[in-house]
Each structure stands twice: as structure tokens, then as C-alpha cells.
Write an enzyme that holds these catalytic residues in place. Sequence first.
Site, PDB file in Angstrom:
ATOM      1  N   HIS A   1       2.225   4.844  -2.037  1.00 39.74           N
ATOM      2  CA  HIS A   1       1.304   5.440  -3.454  1.00 39.74           C
ATOM      3  C   HIS A   1       2.109   6.082  -3.566  1.00 39.74           C
ATOM      4  CE1 HIS A   1      -2.324   4.379  -0.975  1.00 39.74           C
ATOM      5  NE2 HIS A   1      -1.464   4.713   0.007  1.00 39.74           N
TER       6      HIS A   1
ATOM      7  N   HIS B   1      -9.250   0.010  -0.937  1.00 35.47           N
ATOM      8  CA  HIS B   1      -8.461   1.567   0.271  1.00 35.47           C
ATOM      9  C   HIS B   1      -9.427   2.926   0.399  1.00 35.47           C
ATOM     10  CE1 HIS B   1      -6.210   4.923   0.431  1.00 35.47           C
ATOM     11  NE2 HIS B   1      -5.197   4.581   1.133  1.00 35.47           N
TER      12      HIS B   1
ATOM     13  N   ASP C   1       2.263   2.185   4.035  1.00 31.21           N
ATOM     14  CA  ASP C   1       1.397   3.486   3.651  1.00 31.21           C
ATOM     15  C   ASP C   1       2.018   4.434   3.246  1.00 31.21           C
ATOM     16  OD1 ASP C   1      -1.040   4.716   2.951  1.00 31.21           O
ATOM     17  OD2 ASP C   1      -1.495   4.103   4.840  1.00 31.21           O
TER      18      ASP C   1
ATOM     19  N   GLU D   1       0.626  -1.062  -0.167  1.00 32.81           N
ATOM     20  CA  GLU D   1       0.195   0.106   0.319  1.00 32.81           C
ATOM     21  C   GLU D   1       0.711   1.553  -0.084  1.00 32.81           C
ATOM     22  OE1 GLU D   1      -2.864   2.224   2.414  1.00 32.81           O
ATOM     23  OE2 GLU D   1      -3.488   0.555   2.426  1.00 32.81           O
TER      24      GLU D   1
END
Length: 329
Positions: free
Chosen positions: A10, A167, A290, A8
Site C-alpha cells: 500500500h 481488501h 502487506d 498487497e
Amino acid sequence: MQGKIALEEHFAIPETLNDSAGFVPGTYWDELQRRLLDIQDVRLKLMDDNGIETMILSLNAPAVQAIPEPKRAIDIARRANDVLAEEIAKRPDRFRGFAALPLQDPDAATEELRRCVTELGFVGALVNGFSQSESVDDGNTPLYYDLPQYRSFWAEVERLDVPFYLHPRNPLEQDARIYQGHPWLLGPTWAFAQETAVHALRLMTSGLFDEHPGLNIVVGHMGEGIPAMLWRIDNRNAWVDVPPTYPAKRRMVDYFTENFFITTSGNFRTQTLIDALLELGSERVMFSTDWPFENVDHAANWFDSASISEADRLKIGRSNAAALFKLDR
């Protein structure tokens, strides 16, 4: 631990960058946008410094899902996916990709997923919660993916045999009245988990996994609170003998332990991890950070020293993701 896989993680393109501006105070925005736009520089150094071999990259939130105009949503999704494919091609040994999908239009989303998997080599999709479309109440009604119009999309996800990462995003304003006057409860503090957990439960109760038992859904942040609630979800008022009022044929714990995986993204708490292991087993948990909303070193340092067995550390840190996303083939 060396060789970790994080999934995860980004990035942003200029057209979606400002969607992330509200998640940190203004004084931190310069740093966050640098992190989001960087792939080949600081990100790679942090991976090297913290034992992360591979990152599976995904577009920031809510991005495509919050674009009410279907044609523009389709265009931005395709543009973001093409940019990501170009970046992965520079370091295919370190990066893989999740498709951004314009689920305002289920047929277009199906076509884009097929393109991303078969032509661009992506390993799945990451979608930022419900979608908004101007064709449905001017974009003011959230479109959740248990709705009937998404069944053909899910059939293609199952056929392609790729995971779907659900998500978070915040609820729409009219659905967020419980948070009025308490803005600190929005986002990762609480609203993200509540919104995503309800969406996941809707998928489970809809009968989706009875129709498509091969689907694999990933949720982050140690399961968005669901693992701790599984028993109560299935056993509330157990002394009252009434039939379920939803189409699903099995218990929610069955679907969650057979069709779902969770990640450690943004939830670096050993007690919470151990609870997830007790509820789901170590085969259903995967490491994530994250980034750039959380620090890579915070995630890696915690995970590498967490009080779990080395066998489980290897599964969670690498083996489960490598198998699910077919990375070692």
C-alpha cells in the site's frame, strides 16, 4: 527466493493518509506515515534486500470507499490513480498498479477502471470493502458488490480481463456492536477477516460467477479464514435435504477454487499456508507482505524458509502472479 512478486502493498496520498492513523498506536504513527508516503526510497531498498522484483501498489484503506460524497470519491480515486501512475513511470521495471475505484457510483467506477487499465496500464483494481454513499441512507448503509446495480461493473471487469482484489475494512459502527468493549478485535485481529469473508461469500451466493465465470477475485491474509471453512459452508447439516435459498447454482468450494486467489499478506504461518495448499492447490496462492502495515523482511524471511516444495515456492512467490497479471508479456 529472488524475483518475488508482492501484490498487497500500500501507499497513501496526503488526502487519504490519516485513514491509516488508527491502525497503530500513536508512538508508531510517524513511522507508518513515512512508510505510506514513500515509494522510491526505503520501499525499493527493502525490495532489493528481500528478493522482491515487483510490487503491485494500491491505495491505503478505507480511503475512497469511506467517502460518502460520490463526486469527492470520484475525484480522490482519480487523483490517487494519477499519482500512482506517475510513480510507476519512474520505475516501471519494479512497480505496477491497482486502480482505486469510486464504487459509490458504479458507472463512474467502471469508467475509472477502464481508464486505469487502457490508458494508465494498471493490472487490476483493489477496493477496500464495501462503499458508503450519502445517496443511500446518508452513507450509513454499506453497499456490497453483490447488489444488482453492480452487475454492469462486473461485466466490464470480466471484459477487461483484470483481477479484482477485495481488501478489508472495518464494519460500520452500527454493524460492529459485537465488538463493543473489545476494540482489540477490530482491524487485522478479527474484524477485517470476518467482514471480507462475508462479502466474498455474498458474491459467491449471488450467482455473480454463474453470470461472469471469467472473473478473478483476490483476497488477502491467507483467504480471510474461508479456506478452513469451505467444507462446512457447503455441508452444514448435510443430513437435512433442503434446496439452497440463494441464487448461485454451484457449491461455494467450486467458486472459491475457480474464481478466487488468495495471498499470504500479513499471515506468515506455515501451517496456515499448508492448509490453503491442501484446500486450493498451489496455483491459487500468491506471495504478499502487506507493507507498510507488516514488515517486508518478516514476510520474505518466513516465505523463503517455509517448509514447502521449491516448485510450490516458485509458483506462490512469482509464477502465479506473473500469469494472472500478465507481467511477463
